[in-house]
Design a protein around this motif. Structure first.
Motif, mmCIF file in Angstrom:
data_model
loop_
_atom_site.group_PDB
_atom_site.id
_atom_site.type_symbol
_atom_site.label_atom_id
_atom_site.label_comp_id
_atom_site.label_asym_id
_atom_site.label_seq_id
_atom_site.Cartn_x
_atom_site.Cartn_y
_atom_site.Cartn_z
ATOM 1 N N GLN A 1 7.348 10.635 2.723
ATOM 2 C CA GLN A 1 7.292 12.024 2.275
ATOM 3 C C GLN A 1 6.955 12.048 0.798
ATOM 4 O O GLN A 1 7.376 11.175 0.054
ATOM 5 C CB GLN A 1 8.641 12.729 2.488
ATOM 6 C CG GLN A 1 9.056 12.884 3.932
ATOM 7 C CD GLN A 1 10.292 13.758 4.063
ATOM 8 O OE1 GLN A 1 10.281 14.934 3.684
ATOM 9 N NE2 GLN A 1 11.363 13.180 4.591
ATOM 10 N N ARG A 2 6.215 13.039 0.400
ATOM 11 C CA ARG A 2 5.811 13.156 -1.008
ATOM 12 C C ARG A 2 6.499 14.359 -1.648
ATOM 13 O O ARG A 2 6.559 15.437 -1.056
ATOM 14 C CB ARG A 2 4.290 13.286 -1.122
ATOM 15 C CG ARG A 2 3.571 12.054 -0.595
ATOM 16 C CD ARG A 2 2.068 12.116 -0.834
ATOM 17 N NE ARG A 2 1.435 10.941 -0.271
ATOM 18 C CZ ARG A 2 1.333 9.773 -0.895
ATOM 19 N NH1 ARG A 2 1.831 9.653 -2.119
ATOM 20 N NH2 ARG A 2 0.741 8.754 -0.318
ATOM 21 N N ILE B 1 4.862 5.412 1.614
ATOM 22 C CA ILE B 1 5.643 6.610 1.285
ATOM 23 C C ILE B 1 5.588 7.580 2.456
ATOM 24 O O ILE B 1 4.511 8.031 2.860
ATOM 25 C CB ILE B 1 5.113 7.271 0.000
ATOM 26 C CG1 ILE B 1 5.374 6.355 -1.200
ATOM 27 C CG2 ILE B 1 5.768 8.631 -0.218
ATOM 28 C CD1 ILE B 1 4.768 6.834 -2.486
ATOM 29 N N ASP C 1 0.865 -1.180 0.000
ATOM 30 C CA ASP C 1 0.000 0.000 0.000
ATOM 31 C C ASP C 1 0.906 1.236 0.000
ATOM 32 O O ASP C 1 1.330 1.729 1.045
ATOM 33 C CB ASP C 1 -0.903 0.001 1.235
ATOM 34 C CG ASP C 1 -1.852 1.196 1.248
ATOM 35 O OD1 ASP C 1 -1.763 2.040 0.324
ATOM 36 O OD2 ASP C 1 -2.671 1.286 2.186
ATOM 37 N N TRP C 2 1.205 1.733 -1.203
ATOM 38 C CA TRP C 2 2.172 2.822 -1.317
ATOM 39 C C TRP C 2 1.645 4.134 -0.757
ATOM 40 O O TRP C 2 2.427 5.025 -0.420
ATOM 41 C CB TRP C 2 2.604 2.986 -2.766
ATOM 42 C CG TRP C 2 3.498 1.869 -3.204
ATOM 43 C CD1 TRP C 2 3.175 0.821 -4.003
ATOM 44 C CD2 TRP C 2 4.855 1.666 -2.806
ATOM 45 N NE1 TRP C 2 4.244 -0.034 -4.158
ATOM 46 C CE2 TRP C 2 5.293 0.468 -3.428
ATOM 47 C CE3 TRP C 2 5.747 2.370 -2.003
ATOM 48 C CZ2 TRP C 2 6.577 -0.026 -3.254
ATOM 49 C CZ3 TRP C 2 7.031 1.885 -1.833
ATOM 50 C CH2 TRP C 2 7.428 0.695 -2.453
ATOM 51 N N SER C 3 0.348 4.286 -0.631
ATOM 52 C CA SER C 3 -0.190 5.506 -0.016
ATOM 53 C C SER C 3 0.213 5.604 1.455
ATOM 54 O O SER C 3 0.307 6.686 2.013
ATOM 55 C CB SER C 3 -1.712 5.541 -0.144
ATOM 56 O OG SER C 3 -2.296 4.456 0.564
ATOM 57 N N ARG C 4 0.473 4.441 2.092
ATOM 58 C CA ARG C 4 0.934 4.417 3.471
ATOM 59 C C ARG C 4 2.448 4.283 3.559
ATOM 60 O O ARG C 4 3.088 4.813 4.461
ATOM 61 C CB ARG C 4 0.284 3.255 4.230
ATOM 62 C CG ARG C 4 -1.229 3.378 4.389
ATOM 63 C CD ARG C 4 -1.766 2.184 5.171
ATOM 64 N NE ARG C 4 -1.084 2.070 6.464
ATOM 65 C CZ ARG C 4 -0.877 0.913 7.087
ATOM 66 N NH1 ARG C 4 -1.269 -0.222 6.525
ATOM 67 N NH2 ARG C 4 -0.256 0.891 8.261
ATOM 68 N N THR D 1 6.083 14.745 -5.350
ATOM 69 C CA THR D 1 5.544 14.863 -6.703
ATOM 70 C C THR D 1 4.880 16.201 -6.966
ATOM 71 O O THR D 1 4.807 16.639 -8.096
ATOM 72 C CB THR D 1 4.530 13.744 -6.977
ATOM 73 O OG1 THR D 1 3.597 13.672 -5.890
ATOM 74 C CG2 THR D 1 5.230 12.404 -7.110
ATOM 75 N N SER D 2 4.400 16.882 -5.934
ATOM 76 C CA SER D 2 3.691 18.141 -6.158
ATOM 77 C C SER D 2 4.554 19.364 -5.877
ATOM 78 O O SER D 2 4.073 20.483 -5.936
ATOM 79 C CB SER D 2 2.440 18.203 -5.280
ATOM 80 O OG SER D 2 2.802 18.183 -3.902
#
Length: 495
Positions: free
Chosen positions: A117-118, A115, A110-113, A120-121
């Motif tokens: 730090q993000r 990761i 489950d990459w939403s959990r 991409t934005s």
């Protein structure tokens, strides 16, 4: 009757074909198709290759081209020559892997959990990869092949590959840099901006963006406050958001960053005083002194991004802010990527030795140092005088383009929001208030016109929609007038 003699299998000449979209010389392509056949396991040790004559006839190339390709393959032990029998795949040729490659199955993570730090934005700013295919590329920061000195760059790169530079090419500098390049920057490049620095006050980086990242990592924490210009370089905003510091965006005016508007408690100010990004405003000397006095009084540091100072074809640029700094509060960011080519990714930091020492240690922990061959090639290109000749050539071309684009913009009544006072390579434009320049850019692209919408330069979640950048660094002068006419016509069609 004696035992049967097993003759090696001959590879049919039909096995070899040149791809229409292949890159490189014919000699390189032939070498590659033989090497790839061996590495993929299609051509096995002991198998005989077609003769150079047969292969040349089959491929429609000269026999000497095939012979030269075979000679290179012989040198690398991919093939061997056996008397008058011809060429064979070498028994010592690299072997293909003994296990098949397999695609990974569907991930159960489950990459939403997963990761933590993000990123991409953090930088929504991008340029189309096929920009050179457009007839009117008003796009910023790309190299113009008609201006770049490819021949001398190639010679410098070959010289850097020579035996006398073997250590510079192959050594692991760990946390050090090429001493010859540091010496040239200290003796030649920085004094042109009024800056004197010792080797322990200079650090080479992978471009200006890497320099800004190193600076933010060393100077900022979650409890410290940074101030940036608004609008500003989008990647810088992303870097500072990544540092999780307190961030204040200060609107610029016609003279750049107003020091009086900096909030109390600011720890680091990021600014582009000589050529504000993207408005091209130049900070006057009185404001530069005001900023330095404010920094001393309120105890904050200044990071000066001094990009495009070489493109001063209208009048000499003002001295760098760093050259006016008497108290060691300015950290200077320079880059060769804008004046040479963006893919070079070579810049430098100049600052007090304690800061450079920490930035050097951080760089070593992440990427050691910029490649030695790149450093030595740039050293030769600079020291042989090719760089100065290139800058003069670019300045003359940009002067012509600037004159042409100014004339075209004025003729069509387009609004310029900012233009460099000493030169540069772009105009900061403002469309009518109801125009969204993202829609404008999409319409223009259909007519082979590229512009850069201004949204990404602003820090506001709801930025002004009617700004755009019009660059002339990569478009031939004869196409500028027609391209601006298409822009004006499209604006008129949008009301």
């Amino acid at each position: 009757m004696g035992p049967a003699i097993l003759r090696p299998m001959a590879l049919p000449v039909e096995t070899f074909f040149l791809k229409p979209d292949a890159e490189g010389t014919l000699q390189t392509q032939i070498r590659q198709l033989v090497a790839e056949g061996i590495l993929a396991g299609r051509f096995r040790p002991g198998e005989k290759l077609p003769s150079s004559r047969k292969l040349a006839e089959h491929l429609g190339v000269s026999r000497i081209t095939v012979t030269l390709a075979f000679t290179e393959l012989l040198a690398d032990d991919y093939i061997v020559a056996r008397g008058r029998s011809g060429y064979f795949v070498s028994d010592n040729a690299p072997e293909p892997p003994h296990f098949p490659a397999k695609a990974a199955g569907a991930s159960t993570v489950d990459w939403s959990r997963a990761i933590g730090q993000r990123f991409t934005s953090l930088d929504s700013f991008s340029k189309p990869a096929d920009w050179a295919d457009y007839r009117y590329p008003f796009i910023y920061g790309q190299a113009d092949p008609t201006l770049f000195d490819s021949a001398n760059w190639r010679l410098c790169a070959l010289e850097a590959l020579g035996r006398k530079d073997f250590d510079a090419l192959t050594a692991d500098y760990f946390d050090s840099d090429d001493p010859k390049l540091l010496d040239f920057i200290a003796r030649q490049t920085l004094p042109r901006r009024g800056i004197l620095a010792k080797p322990d006050e200079i650090l080479l980086t992978l471009g200006a963006q890497n320099a800004l990242w190193l600076t933010a990592q060393v100077l900022l924490t979650q409890r410290r406050t940074a101030a940036i210009e608004d609008p500003c370089y989008p990647a810088l905003r992303g870097i500072l958001e990544q540092s999780r510091c307190h961030l204040h965006a200060i609107p610029v005016d016609g003279d750049g960053l107003p020091p009086a508007n900096l909030p109390h408690g600011t720890d680091v100010v990021f600014t582009t005083p000589s050529h504000q990004c993207p408005t091209a405003a130049t900070m006057p000397m009185s404001r530069r002194h005001e900023l330095l006095e404010r920094a001393e009084r309120d105890d904050f540091l200044i990071v000066e991004d001094d990009y495009e100072f070489e493109m001063s074809f209208l009048k000499p640029p003002s001295p760098a802010l760093k050259s006016l700094d008497k108290n060691g509060r300015v950290i200077y960011v320079g880059s060769f990527s804008k004046s040479l080519f963006p893919g070079l990714r070579l810049g430098y930091l100049v600052g007090p030795a304690p800061f450079i020492r920490e930035a050097r240690a951080l760089r070593a922990s992440v990427l050691r140092h910029p490649p030695g061959h790149i450093q030595r090639t740039v050293t030769y290109f600079l020291s042989r005088g090719h760089y100065d000749a290139l800058v003069r050539r670019m300045s003359r071309a940009f002067h012509d383009r600037r004159t042409t684009i100014d004339r075209a913009v004025n003729a069509h009544g387009l609004t310029v929001a900012g233009r460099g006072s000493f030169g540069g390579s772009s105009l900061w434009m403002r469309a009518p208030d109801h125009i969204d320049t993202r829609d404008l850019a999409a319409r223009l692209a259909k007519s082979s016109v590229l512009i850069e919408p201004g949204h990404a330069f602003f820090g506001d979640p709801n930025p002004p929609k009617n700004f755009y950048r019009l660059a002339y660094s990569s478009i031939p002068t004869p196409r500028i007038t027609e391209g601006v006419a298409l822009l004006a016509r499209t604006l008129a069609e949008m009301g």
